[in-house]
Design a protein around this motif. Structure first.
Motif, PDB file in Angstrom:
ATOM      1  N   GLU A  20      35.708  36.899  66.292  1.00 24.92           N
ATOM      2  CA  GLU A  20      34.742  35.928  65.780  1.00 24.92           C
ATOM      3  C   GLU A  20      35.281  35.217  64.541  1.00 24.92           C
ATOM      4  O   GLU A  20      35.022  34.023  64.346  1.00 24.92           O
ATOM      5  N   MET A  21      36.035  35.936  63.709  1.00 21.95           N
ATOM      6  CA  MET A  21      36.675  35.290  62.563  1.00 21.95           C
ATOM      7  C   MET A  21      37.588  34.168  63.035  1.00 21.95           C
ATOM      8  O   MET A  21      37.591  33.061  62.475  1.00 21.95           O
ATOM      9  N   ARG A  22      38.351  34.453  64.074  1.00 19.94           N
ATOM     10  CA  ARG A  22      39.265  33.432  64.578  1.00 19.94           C
ATOM     11  C   ARG A  22      38.503  32.292  65.250  1.00 19.94           C
ATOM     12  O   ARG A  22      38.857  31.129  65.103  1.00 19.94           O
ATOM     13  N   ALA A  23      37.461  32.620  65.988  1.00 25.15           N
ATOM     14  CA  ALA A  23      36.655  31.577  66.629  1.00 25.15           C
ATOM     15  C   ALA A  23      36.014  30.669  65.589  1.00 25.15           C
ATOM     16  O   ALA A  23      35.823  29.474  65.823  1.00 25.15           O
ATOM     17  N   GLY A  24      35.692  31.252  64.427  1.00 27.30           N
ATOM     18  CA  GLY A  24      35.089  30.473  63.348  1.00 27.30           C
ATOM     19  C   GLY A  24      36.094  29.783  62.456  1.00 27.30           C
ATOM     20  O   GLY A  24      35.701  29.047  61.537  1.00 27.30           O
ATOM     21  N   GLY A  25      37.377  30.022  62.672  1.00 29.32           N
ATOM     22  CA  GLY A  25      38.399  29.390  61.851  1.00 29.32           C
ATOM     23  C   GLY A  25      38.435  29.897  60.424  1.00 29.32           C
ATOM     24  O   GLY A  25      38.834  29.166  59.505  1.00 29.32           O
ATOM     25  N   VAL A  26      38.052  31.147  60.216  1.00 29.77           N
ATOM     26  CA  VAL A  26      38.011  31.710  58.868  1.00 29.77           C
ATOM     27  C   VAL A  26      39.417  32.125  58.448  1.00 29.77           C
ATOM     28  O   VAL A  26      40.056  32.958  59.096  1.00 29.77           O
ATOM     29  N   ASP A  27      39.901  31.557  57.350  1.00 29.39           N
ATOM     30  CA  ASP A  27      41.280  31.794  56.920  1.00 29.39           C
ATOM     31  C   ASP A  27      41.443  33.094  56.144  1.00 29.39           C
ATOM     32  O   ASP A  27      42.506  33.723  56.211  1.00 29.39           O
ATOM     33  N   ALA A  28      40.413  33.498  55.399  1.00 31.34           N
ATOM     34  CA  ALA A  28      40.535  34.703  54.576  1.00 31.34           C
ATOM     35  C   ALA A  28      39.162  35.280  54.302  1.00 31.34           C
ATOM     36  O   ALA A  28      38.169  34.547  54.185  1.00 31.34           O
ATOM     37  N   VAL A  29      39.117  36.605  54.182  1.00 31.67           N
ATOM     38  CA  VAL A  29      37.877  37.312  53.841  1.00 31.67           C
ATOM     39  C   VAL A  29      38.212  38.413  52.842  1.00 31.67           C
ATOM     40  O   VAL A  29      39.176  39.168  53.030  1.00 31.67           O
ATOM     41  N   HIS A  30      37.430  38.478  51.779  1.00 32.49           N
ATOM     42  CA  HIS A  30      37.472  39.622  50.868  1.00 32.49           C
ATOM     43  C   HIS A  30      36.549  40.675  51.468  1.00 32.49           C
ATOM     44  O   HIS A  30      35.346  40.471  51.573  1.00 32.49           O
ATOM     45  N   VAL A  31      37.135  41.810  51.887  1.00 33.22           N
ATOM     46  CA  VAL A  31      36.350  42.855  52.538  1.00 33.22           C
ATOM     47  C   VAL A  31      36.175  44.046  51.605  1.00 33.22           C
ATOM     48  O   VAL A  31      37.106  44.453  50.900  1.00 33.22           O
ATOM     49  N   THR A  32      34.979  44.590  51.587  1.00 32.46           N
ATOM     50  CA  THR A  32      34.723  45.825  50.850  1.00 32.46           C
ATOM     51  C   THR A  32      35.315  46.988  51.640  1.00 32.46           C
ATOM     52  O   THR A  32      34.961  47.193  52.804  1.00 32.46           O
ATOM     53  N   ILE A  33      36.199  47.747  50.994  1.00 34.73           N
ATOM     54  CA  ILE A  33      36.748  48.924  51.668  1.00 34.73           C
ATOM     55  C   ILE A  33      36.165  50.223  51.106  1.00 34.73           C
ATOM     56  O   ILE A  33      36.363  51.284  51.696  1.00 34.73           O
ATOM     57  N   GLN A  62      47.059  41.877  56.298  1.00 31.15           N
ATOM     58  CA  GLN A  62      46.628  42.153  54.936  1.00 31.15           C
ATOM     59  C   GLN A  62      47.093  41.060  53.993  1.00 31.15           C
ATOM     60  O   GLN A  62      48.279  40.732  53.924  1.00 31.15           O
ATOM     61  N   GLY A  63      46.150  40.500  53.235  1.00 31.50           N
ATOM     62  CA  GLY A  63      46.468  39.504  52.232  1.00 31.50           C
ATOM     63  C   GLY A  63      46.707  40.148  50.873  1.00 31.50           C
ATOM     64  O   GLY A  63      45.987  41.069  50.480  1.00 31.50           O
ATOM     65  N   ARG A  64      47.717  39.677  50.170  1.00 32.81           N
ATOM     66  CA  ARG A  64      48.025  40.184  48.832  1.00 32.81           C
ATOM     67  C   ARG A  64      48.123  39.060  47.803  1.00 32.81           C
ATOM     68  O   ARG A  64      47.889  39.275  46.620  1.00 32.81           O
ATOM     69  N   THR A  65      48.480  37.866  48.236  1.00 31.87           N
ATOM     70  CA  THR A  65      48.594  36.708  47.350  1.00 31.87           C
ATOM     71  C   THR A  65      47.890  35.521  47.975  1.00 31.87           C
ATOM     72  O   THR A  65      47.612  35.506  49.182  1.00 31.87           O
ATOM     73  N   ALA A  66      47.645  34.499  47.155  1.00 32.84           N
ATOM     74  CA  ALA A  66      47.013  33.287  47.681  1.00 32.84           C
ATOM     75  C   ALA A  66      47.865  32.650  48.769  1.00 32.84           C
ATOM     76  O   ALA A  66      47.335  32.041  49.703  1.00 32.84           O
ATOM     77  N   ASP A  67      49.176  32.807  48.677  1.00 34.62           N
ATOM     78  CA  ASP A  67      50.056  32.223  49.692  1.00 34.62           C
ATOM     79  C   ASP A  67      49.767  32.795  51.071  1.00 34.62           C
ATOM     80  O   ASP A  67      50.034  32.139  52.087  1.00 34.62           O
ATOM     81  N   ASP A  68      49.196  34.006  51.111  1.00 30.88           N
ATOM     82  CA  ASP A  68      48.846  34.591  52.405  1.00 30.88           C
ATOM     83  C   ASP A  68      47.703  33.830  53.075  1.00 30.88           C
ATOM     84  O   ASP A  68      47.570  33.878  54.300  1.00 30.88           O
ATOM     85  N   VAL A  69      46.870  33.151  52.303  1.00 32.65           N
ATOM     86  CA  VAL A  69      45.821  32.321  52.901  1.00 32.65           C
ATOM     87  C   VAL A  69      46.460  31.148  53.631  1.00 32.65           C
ATOM     88  O   VAL A  69      46.082  30.811  54.762  1.00 32.65           O
ATOM     89  N   ARG A  70      47.440  30.540  52.989  1.00 34.63           N
ATOM     90  CA  ARG A  70      48.172  29.454  53.650  1.00 34.63           C
ATOM     91  C   ARG A  70      48.860  29.967  54.910  1.00 34.63           C
ATOM     92  O   ARG A  70      48.820  29.319  55.964  1.00 34.63           O
ATOM     93  N   ARG A  71      49.490  31.143  54.817  1.00 36.15           N
ATOM     94  CA  ARG A  71      50.184  31.713  55.972  1.00 36.15           C
ATOM     95  C   ARG A  71      49.198  32.008  57.101  1.00 36.15           C
ATOM     96  O   ARG A  71      49.518  31.817  58.283  1.00 36.15           O
ATOM     97  N   ALA A  72      47.991  32.461  56.740  1.00 40.22           N
ATOM     98  CA  ALA A  72      46.978  32.721  57.759  1.00 40.22           C
ATOM     99  C   ALA A  72      46.610  31.439  58.495  1.00 40.22           C
ATOM    100  O   ALA A  72      46.523  31.425  59.737  1.00 40.22           O
ATOM    101  N   ARG A  73      46.419  30.355  57.754  1.00 37.53           N
ATOM    102  CA  ARG A  73      46.087  29.073  58.383  1.00 37.53           C
ATOM    103  C   ARG A  73      47.213  28.624  59.311  1.00 37.53           C
ATOM    104  O   ARG A  73      46.971  28.186  60.451  1.00 37.53           O
ATOM    105  N   GLU A  74      48.445  28.735  58.847  1.00 35.41           N
ATOM    106  CA  GLU A  74      49.576  28.238  59.623  1.00 35.41           C
ATOM    107  C   GLU A  74      49.833  29.058  60.879  1.00 35.41           C
ATOM    108  O   GLU A  74      50.372  28.533  61.860  1.00 35.41           O
ATOM    109  N   THR A  75      49.448  30.339  60.857  1.00 32.29           N
ATOM    110  CA  THR A  75      49.724  31.215  62.005  1.00 32.29           C
ATOM    111  C   THR A  75      48.481  31.510  62.836  1.00 32.29           C
ATOM    112  O   THR A  75      48.534  32.322  63.765  1.00 32.29           O
TER     113      THR A  75
END
Length: 328
Positions: A20-33, A62-75
């Motif tokens: 559903e995240m992918r269907a919604g085009g969500v690039d990043a989520v801060h998740v409570t662990i 797993q995202g660690r830096t803001a650049d990972d948001v860009r990488r998520a969008r691109e991939t």
């Protein structure tokens, strides 16, 4: 590039939700662990996330830096950023701040409703502000790049966190109390101080934080978002839905009660409404997130500010918050 980012979710994670995240085009989520879990219990949760990252590499990573948001969008994937809603995970050991940041934790609340070793929660009768340990932990969080989150904290504690922190803090999931007077929502004075300090507000869609609860309309919520932008500042407001999708009611009991009491604490609910409240009809899962955009434009926000609320402003905050603090 316009991003789509949710600044807080605590769903019952599954392949269905990842898709559903992918269907919604969500690039990043801060998740409570973690809520009340100890350090070792938190590590077990991270191990489970590692398995999900291994099982579904085409959907999440797993995202660690803001650049990972860009990488998520691109991939075509969603970057998952870890956060804690309580400092229980560091126990009474300041050294675990850096250890958890190394493991990927990027946000940590100083309290979850109650008094902690660090600060006072929003449900305490007396808010005594940051404790001695709290001031030391905030400084260590600033040093390593772990964001101070005051979503469930009391007013004085939050003002003191803003003042003491050398880096901007966040309130990742709350709304203006002048719109809806919930204990978890924040005063206009506090939100102005947050904005003046460069801090960040994520707007919640959890029904107990909403005017009219689950009956809150999209336009009412978006009008509130416009108010929040006026209070905190354009570029400093995003979305932190507090989505608890597919969770059983036993989980909301764990969130409220943890191990601190033998009694049942209903938190923002009541004996007659003890479980998770019904979500508004316009937001049930990640596929609905992008639909908020039209409401923000109808509320009078310009395109750039709307892009910011939808995700670009979180991206900028990530970019300046997650790295080790530079020394002058």
């Amino acid at each position: 590039m316009t991003y789509l980012i949710d600044g807080l979710q605590y769903a019952n994670w599954s392949e269905k939700i990842f898709r559903e995240m992918r269907a919604g085009g969500v690039d990043a989520v801060h998740v409570t662990i973690t809520y009340h879990e100890t350090f070792r219990e938190t590590v077990l949760v991270i191990e489970q996330w590692n398995r999900w990252f291994e099982q579904f590499p085409d959907l999440i990573f797993q995202g660690r830096t803001a650049d990972d948001v860009r990488r998520a969008r691109e991939t075509g994937r969603t970057a998952i950023f870890f956060g804690s809603q309580n400092p229980s995970c560091i126990e009474d050991d300041i050294g675990l701040v850096e250890v958890l940041h190394t493991l990927g934790l990027r946000f940590m609340q100083l309290t979850y409703n109650n008094q902690s070793l660090l600060a006072s929660g929003c449900y305490e009768d007396e808010d005594t502000g940051l404790t001695r340990m709290g001031r030391q932990v905030v400084a260590e969080m600033n040093r390593v790049g772990l964001v101070v989150d005051m979503s469930h904290s009391g007013e004085r504690s939050t003002f003191e966190a803003i003042e003491h922190s050398s880096r901007p803090i966040t309130i990742s999931h709350a709304n203006p109390a002048s719109w809806h007077a919930a204990l978890r929502n924040k005063s206009d004075d506090l939100l102005r101080a947050l904005g003046e300090s460069g801090g960040f507000l994520g707007l919640s869609i959890y029904p107990h934080h909403l005017k009219d609860g689950g009956q809150c309309s999209l336009q009412s919520w978006c009008d509130m978002a416009a108010l929040a932008v006026d209070l905190v500042g354009a570029g400093q407001v995003g979305i932190g839905t507090d989505l608890c999708q597919d969770q059983p009611d036993s989980i909301v009991e764990w969130m409220r009660v943890g191990r601190w009491t033998k009694a049942i604490d209903y938190g923002e609910g009541s004996a007659d409404n003890a479980g998770f409240p019904p979500m508004p009809v316009w937001f049930h899962d990640n596929r609905d997130l992008a639909g908020i955009r039209a409401g923000l434009r109808a509320a009078g926000l310009d395109e750039a500010t709307t892009d910011g609320v939808m995700g670009d402003s979180w991206y900028a905050f990530f970019d300046t918050s997650f790295g080790v603090q530079s020394v002058p």
